[in-house]
Every structure is written in structure tokens, then in C-alpha cells.
Design an enzyme around this catalytic site. Structure first.
Site, PDB file in Angstrom:
ATOM      1  N   PHE A   3     -19.408   8.490  -0.630  1.00  0.00           N
ATOM      2  CA  PHE A   3     -20.118   8.728  -1.890  1.00  0.00           C
ATOM      3  C   PHE A   3     -19.148   8.613  -3.077  1.00  0.00           C
ATOM      4  O   PHE A   3     -19.349   9.173  -4.138  1.00  0.00           O
ATOM      5  CB  PHE A   3     -20.867  10.072  -1.893  1.00  0.00           C
ATOM      6  CG  PHE A   3     -19.978  11.295  -1.876  1.00  0.00           C
ATOM      7  CD1 PHE A   3     -19.610  11.932  -3.065  1.00  0.00           C
ATOM      8  CD2 PHE A   3     -19.512  11.812  -0.682  1.00  0.00           C
ATOM      9  CE1 PHE A   3     -18.789  13.064  -3.051  1.00  0.00           C
ATOM     10  CE2 PHE A   3     -18.696  12.934  -0.655  1.00  0.00           C
ATOM     11  CZ  PHE A   3     -18.338  13.557  -1.843  1.00  0.00           C
ATOM     12  N   GLY A   4     -18.088   7.849  -2.852  1.00  0.00           N
ATOM     13  CA  GLY A   4     -17.084   7.695  -3.909  1.00  0.00           C
ATOM     14  C   GLY A   4     -17.357   6.481  -4.769  1.00  0.00           C
ATOM     15  O   GLY A   4     -18.477   5.967  -4.829  1.00  0.00           O
ATOM     16  N   ASN A   5     -16.319   6.045  -5.420  1.00  0.00           N
ATOM     17  CA  ASN A   5     -16.404   4.952  -6.378  1.00  0.00           C
ATOM     18  C   ASN A   5     -16.953   3.656  -5.761  1.00  0.00           C
ATOM     19  O   ASN A   5     -17.749   2.947  -6.384  1.00  0.00           O
ATOM     20  CB  ASN A   5     -14.974   4.772  -6.937  1.00  0.00           C
ATOM     21  CG  ASN A   5     -14.720   3.416  -7.475  1.00  0.00           C
ATOM     22  OD1 ASN A   5     -14.195   2.558  -6.772  1.00  0.00           O
ATOM     23  ND2 ASN A   5     -15.110   3.208  -8.709  1.00  0.00           N
ATOM     24  N   ASP A  37      -7.035   4.129  -4.470  1.00  0.00           N
ATOM     25  CA  ASP A  37      -7.665   3.962  -3.152  1.00  0.00           C
ATOM     26  C   ASP A  37      -8.314   5.325  -2.883  1.00  0.00           C
ATOM     27  O   ASP A  37      -8.546   6.087  -3.830  1.00  0.00           O
ATOM     28  CB  ASP A  37      -6.611   3.588  -2.089  1.00  0.00           C
ATOM     29  CG  ASP A  37      -7.234   3.064  -0.797  1.00  0.00           C
ATOM     30  OD1 ASP A  37      -7.636   1.893  -0.766  1.00  0.00           O
ATOM     31  OD2 ASP A  37      -7.354   3.829   0.180  1.00  0.00           O
ATOM     32  N   LYS A  97       0.865  -1.187   0.000  1.00  0.00           N
ATOM     33  CA  LYS A  97       0.000   0.000   0.000  1.00  0.00           C
ATOM     34  C   LYS A  97       0.889   1.220   0.000  1.00  0.00           C
ATOM     35  O   LYS A  97       2.017   1.172   0.488  1.00  0.00           O
ATOM     36  CB  LYS A  97      -0.859   0.019   1.272  1.00  0.00           C
ATOM     37  CG  LYS A  97      -2.098   0.871   1.148  1.00  0.00           C
ATOM     38  CD  LYS A  97      -3.240   0.044   0.631  1.00  0.00           C
ATOM     39  CE  LYS A  97      -4.496   0.836   0.431  1.00  0.00           C
ATOM     40  NZ  LYS A  97      -5.642  -0.071   0.211  1.00  0.00           N
ATOM     41  N   TRP A 115     -20.685   4.014  -4.978  1.00  0.00           N
ATOM     42  CA  TRP A 115     -21.362   4.040  -6.279  1.00  0.00           C
ATOM     43  C   TRP A 115     -21.611   2.613  -6.784  1.00  0.00           C
ATOM     44  O   TRP A 115     -22.727   2.264  -7.200  1.00  0.00           O
ATOM     45  CB  TRP A 115     -20.481   4.850  -7.240  1.00  0.00           C
ATOM     46  CG  TRP A 115     -20.780   4.797  -8.693  1.00  0.00           C
ATOM     47  CD1 TRP A 115     -21.762   5.488  -9.338  1.00  0.00           C
ATOM     48  CD2 TRP A 115     -20.052   4.070  -9.696  1.00  0.00           C
ATOM     49  NE1 TRP A 115     -21.699   5.224 -10.687  1.00  0.00           N
ATOM     50  CE2 TRP A 115     -20.665   4.363 -10.932  1.00  0.00           C
ATOM     51  CE3 TRP A 115     -18.952   3.208  -9.671  1.00  0.00           C
ATOM     52  CZ2 TRP A 115     -20.212   3.811 -12.139  1.00  0.00           C
ATOM     53  CZ3 TRP A 115     -18.497   2.658 -10.860  1.00  0.00           C
ATOM     54  CH2 TRP A 115     -19.133   2.971 -12.073  1.00  0.00           C
TER      55      TRP A 115
HETATM   56  N1  GLU Z   1      -7.406   0.049  -2.772  1.00  0.00           N
HETATM   57  C1  GLU Z   1      -8.132  -1.144  -3.059  1.00  0.00           C
HETATM   58  C2  GLU Z   1      -8.079  -2.078  -1.856  1.00  0.00           C
HETATM   59  O1  GLU Z   1      -8.117  -1.620  -0.746  1.00  0.00           O
HETATM   60  C3  GLU Z   1      -7.725  -1.773  -4.377  1.00  0.00           C
HETATM   61  C4  GLU Z   1      -6.289  -2.140  -4.496  1.00  0.00           C
HETATM   62  C5  GLU Z   1      -5.855  -2.637  -5.870  1.00  0.00           C
HETATM   63  O2  GLU Z   1      -6.683  -2.696  -6.773  1.00  0.00           O
HETATM   64  O3  GLU Z   1      -4.679  -2.965  -5.983  1.00  0.00           O
HETATM   65  O4  GLU Z   1      -8.066  -3.273  -1.956  1.00  0.00           O
END
Ligand code: GLU
Length: 447
Positions: A238-240, A165, A125, A243
Site C-alpha cells: 500500500f506504498g508509493n 526504495d 543498491k 498508489w
Molecule cells: N528503488 C527503485 C527500483 O527498484 C528506484 C531506483 C531509482 O530510482 O534509482 O528500481
């Protein structure tokens, strides 16, 4: 003192200021206790001490010029947590609250989540304390370019594959990819996921986290002989992600009644169930204002300043989809009082430690690392498509996503059952994810 407690204690002594990281590790370690005690090989190889330590942490300076020509300085990070089962994989978060502790907790959770997807992805991350709210398009682009100018040397299709993210969506991934491609002088599509459809993105990737979460809830309901049809669903954010949840839950016959933002929440008694309303959610997000009150003004529904949906209106299913620790003990008490039966976390560690304990005991609760795994799962499918130099049809991706979610659900239940705690999704997710990563670590020796 048990092996688990001694590892937990030493972590607390070593990183006393990393609150989110300690919250995440404590929850996971506690739930692994019996399983690890029963299998001494993990202690012999010191797997717990190793699995809670990131393999590598990168921290860098990000300087950029704002629209007035003034110099701005932010901090950028990438936590490469665990690569036992595949290249590091996980999103980038741009938010003023980002710290190393937050990214360590997210990368740690990601390691288990990615293992549950059955795809070969390790855990990572990253992100920055850059605040996208109120920034112009050109500022966002310059920031992304500067961020990537440092990050590029640490990522690649066989090394580390970032994605979006909070605060990082398709637009940001586009700018990040453009700069990456320019620097390395290669079209390494599988270095970033969440790309646009015209340059290697997967169809359904934007919808995947929300759709996957709803598929997971459908599986939970199935165990009780129920369906989602006719149920009311409360969501936050209210984001992706929100949605995607709103679209799929509506399509399957549920009514989605709430959204929230940093300013408060809106309750829409008619349901957030039309193309117009979903498109407006995207518009609100793209505006960069980060307020949900606009929805209330546009559709003439009530706005509750600084409130959370959980305390305001009864719902059958709660799906927090915003941020870690967004659901408090008080919120869970209110949900239970108002007859809510299912709490499916779509955000990562959406519940505080106390809220989690009560929800896991009194409700049908499932943790973020299982419920929201559909996003990273379709990222994994995007990597496969990039390697094949093909794009799959929506039906193909959706079918695979459905299978992955029902498989994660089955893994959680089987692992929980095996330790004599049937129906404990939190424990099941931790044990199933741990088992896969730990076995790979054992097989690869002391590295
Ligand atoms: N940020 C998303 C998660 O928490 C997606 C991560 C990704 O697609 O690598 O899993």
C-alpha cells in the site's frame, strides 16, 4: 558442464548463505544459457564471472540518538554492482530485514533493469536494517543524517546516484539530500533522485513506478488484442508503488480491488478508484504504522488478517507491488485456478523460484526488472533535468516514460523471439539487459 552451470556452481559454493542473491543470479544465468553458448566471446572474456561480482561493496556503521537520548546502532550498505554503462544507480532500502545478500540481489537485478531503460545508468543498491516503523519524524531525520554522513564520500552525480526504495520516500530523500549538500558544500542535485519538486525533483517521479508498470501491462494486453478497460486488477502493498498502480489502472478503466500490508489484506469490491482512497493510502504510509487494516476500517470493507489477495478473490491481472518472494507457488496455483491470466511483477523478484517457474510456464508473466523499470527510468530523467538545470512539464515526462516502457516491452519480446522462445518476457528481459551491459564490458577491456 556448461559455462553457465559452472559459474552458477561456483557462486553457490562461494556465497551459500546469500539466498536471495543466489536466487536472482540462478534465474538470470539459467535464462542466458543458450544465448551465451551461442556467443563464445562472452566466455572468452569471462563476462559471466565478472557480471555476477559487484565492483565494490561498502558496509558501514550508523549510530544515532533516539528521542529518549539513547544510542542506537544500525548497519548501512551500498553495493556498487556494475558501472559499465553509467554511474551506479539504484535505491536505498530501510527495512529490518535488509542484509548484504538482499542488497546484492537488488543491485544485480538493477543492473539489468537500468540497461533496459535505454538510459546510461549502471546498477547499485543500498540501505540499512533500520526499521522506520513507529519512529518519530525527528528520529527519521537523525538517522538519515547519520547514514549520509558516511555514505556521502561514496556517491556523486558521476559516481553513484541513490534514490528511494522500501522505507525511503520523498521525506527521507529530502533529509539525505540536505545532509549531503551540507557536507560537500555543493548543490549537486543529480546525486540523489526522488527529490522534492522545489529542489530538483522530477514531476511524476513519485507516480513513475506504478504508472510505468500499468503502461507495461497495457503493452502486454495489446499483443492479445485486448485493453485494460474493464479488467480487475489485484495489487499487494500500500506504498508509493501500489498508489501509482491504483491511480493509473483506474484512469485507464480498470478496477483495482485489493491492497495488502504486513498485517493482512483488504478487498474493496467497489475499487480503489477515488482521490479520497488514494490520498488515504498516502496517509496510511506517512503514519509510519505499516498496517493496512486502517483502510478497511475507514472505508468499511473486509480485512483478511495475514492473508494475500491472490488466494481470496478472482482477478484478471495480478500486480504484486510489495516485496521480494511475496508470491508463493500456492498463490500462483490459486491465481490460475481463479482464472487470472496476467502476472506482472511490480516488486523486485516478487515471485519465489517455484512460483516464477509455474507463472512463466502457465500465465502471461513479466518480471520486475521490466515491469517496474519506470521508477528508475524517471530517476534517469530527473538526472537529465538536473544536468540541464531545467524542469520538464508533466506531459513531457509522461510521454518519455510511456515510450521507455513500450520500448522495454519490445526489447523483451524481440530478445525472446530471437532465441526461439516467443513471449517469454523473463528470458527476453535478461538477454536484452545482459547484451547491453556485456557489450559495454567487452568494449572497455579487462577492468
Ligand atoms: N528503488 C527503485 C527500483 O527498484 C528506484 C531506483 C531509482 O530510482 O534509482 O528500481
Amino acid at each position: 558442464m556448461s559455462y553457465v552451470s559452472s559459474v552458477s556452481k561456483s557462486l553457490q559454493a562461494r556465497y551459500p548463505w546469500e539466498k536471495e542473491f543466489l536466487q536472482a543470479t540462478t534465474e538470470v544465468l539459467e535464462s542466458l544459457e543458450e544465448f551465451v553458448e551461442r556467443n563464445p566471446k562472452y566466455k572468452q572474456a569471462r563476462i559471466l564471472e565478472r557480471i555476477v561480482e559487484p565492483e565494490r561493496v561498502i558496509s558501514f556503521r550508523v549510530c544515532w540518538l533516539d528521542d529518549k537520548g539513547e544510542v542506537q546502532v544500525n548497519r548501512g550498505y551500498r553495493v556498487q554492482f556494475n558501472s559499465a554503462i553509467g554511474p551506479y544507480k539504484g535505491g536505498l532500502r530501510f527495512h529490518p530485514s535488509v542484509t548484504l545478500s538482499m542488497l546484492k540481489f537488488l543491485a544485480f537485478e538493477q543492473t539489468f533493469k537500468n540497461a533496459l531503460t535505454t538510459l546510461p545508468m549502471g546498477g547499485g543498491k543500498g540501505g540499512s536494517d533500520f526499521n522506520p516503523t513507529g519512529k518519530s519524524e525527528t528520529e527519521i531525520m537523525r538517522f538519515c543524517q547519520s547514514f549520509m554522513t558516511e555514505l556521502y564520500r561514496h556517491i556523486g552525480p558521476h559516481l553513484d546516484v541513490p534514490a528511494g526504495d522500501v522505507g525511503v520516500g520523498g521525506r527521507e530523500v529530502g533529509y539525505l539530500y540536505g545532509q549531503y549538500k551540507r557536507i560537500v558544500n555543493q548543490f549537486d542535485a543529480a546525486t540523489l533522485t526522488g527529490k522534492g519538486l522545489t529542489f530538483g525533483g522530477s514531476i511524476l517521479r513519485p507516480e513513475a513506478t506504478g504508472y510505468g508498470a500499468v503502461y507495461f501491462v497495457v503493452e502486454m494486453l495489446k499483443t492479445k488484442g485486448e485493453t485494460i478497460k474493464g479488467k480487475t486488477v489485484g495489487i499487494s502493498g500500500f506504498g508509493n508503488v501500489s498508489w501509482g498502480v491504483a491511480k493509473k489502472a483506474t484512469e485507464l478503466g480498470a478496477k483495482v480491488i485489493s491492497l495488502s500490508g504486513p498485517d493482512g489484506c483488504v478487498i474493496d469490491p467497489d475499487g480503489i478508484g477515488t482521490e479520497e482512497k488514494w490520498n488515504y493510502m498516502l496517509e496510511m504510509r506517512a503514519s509510519g504504522r505499516d498496517v493496512v487494516k486502517d483502510y478497511a476500517d475507514k472505508f468499511d470493507v473486509r480485512f483478511y488478517a495475514k492473508a494475500r489477495p491472490w488466494d481470496i478473490i478472482p482477478m484478471d491481472i495480478a500486480m504484486p507491488s510489495a516485496f521480494q518472494n511475496e508470491v508463493s507457488l500456492e498463490n500462483v496455483k490459486n491465481l490460475i485456478k481463479n482464472g487470472c491470466k496476467i502476472l506482472a511483477e511490480v516488486s523486485n523478484m516478487g515471485c519465489t523460484a517455484e512460483a516464477f517457474k509455474l507463472a512463466n510456464e502457465k500465465m502471461m508473466y513479466a518480471p520486475g526488472k521490466a515491469v517496474n523499470a519506470g521508477g528508475v527510468a524517471v530517476s534517469g530523467l530527473e538526472m537529465s533535468q538536473n544536468s540541464e538545470r531545467l524542469s520538464w512539464r508533466a506531459e513531457e515526462v509522461d510521454e518519455k516514460l510511456k515510450w521507455i516502457m513500450s520500448n522495454i516491452h519490445a526489447q523483451c519480446l524481440a530478445a525472446a523471439e530471437a532465441v526461439g522462445d516467443p513471449g517469454n518476457y523473463a528470458k527476453g528481459a535478461n538477454i536484452a539487459g545482459f547484451k547491453k551491459v556485456a557489450e559495454a564490458m567487452l568494449a572497455q577491456g579487462v577492468v
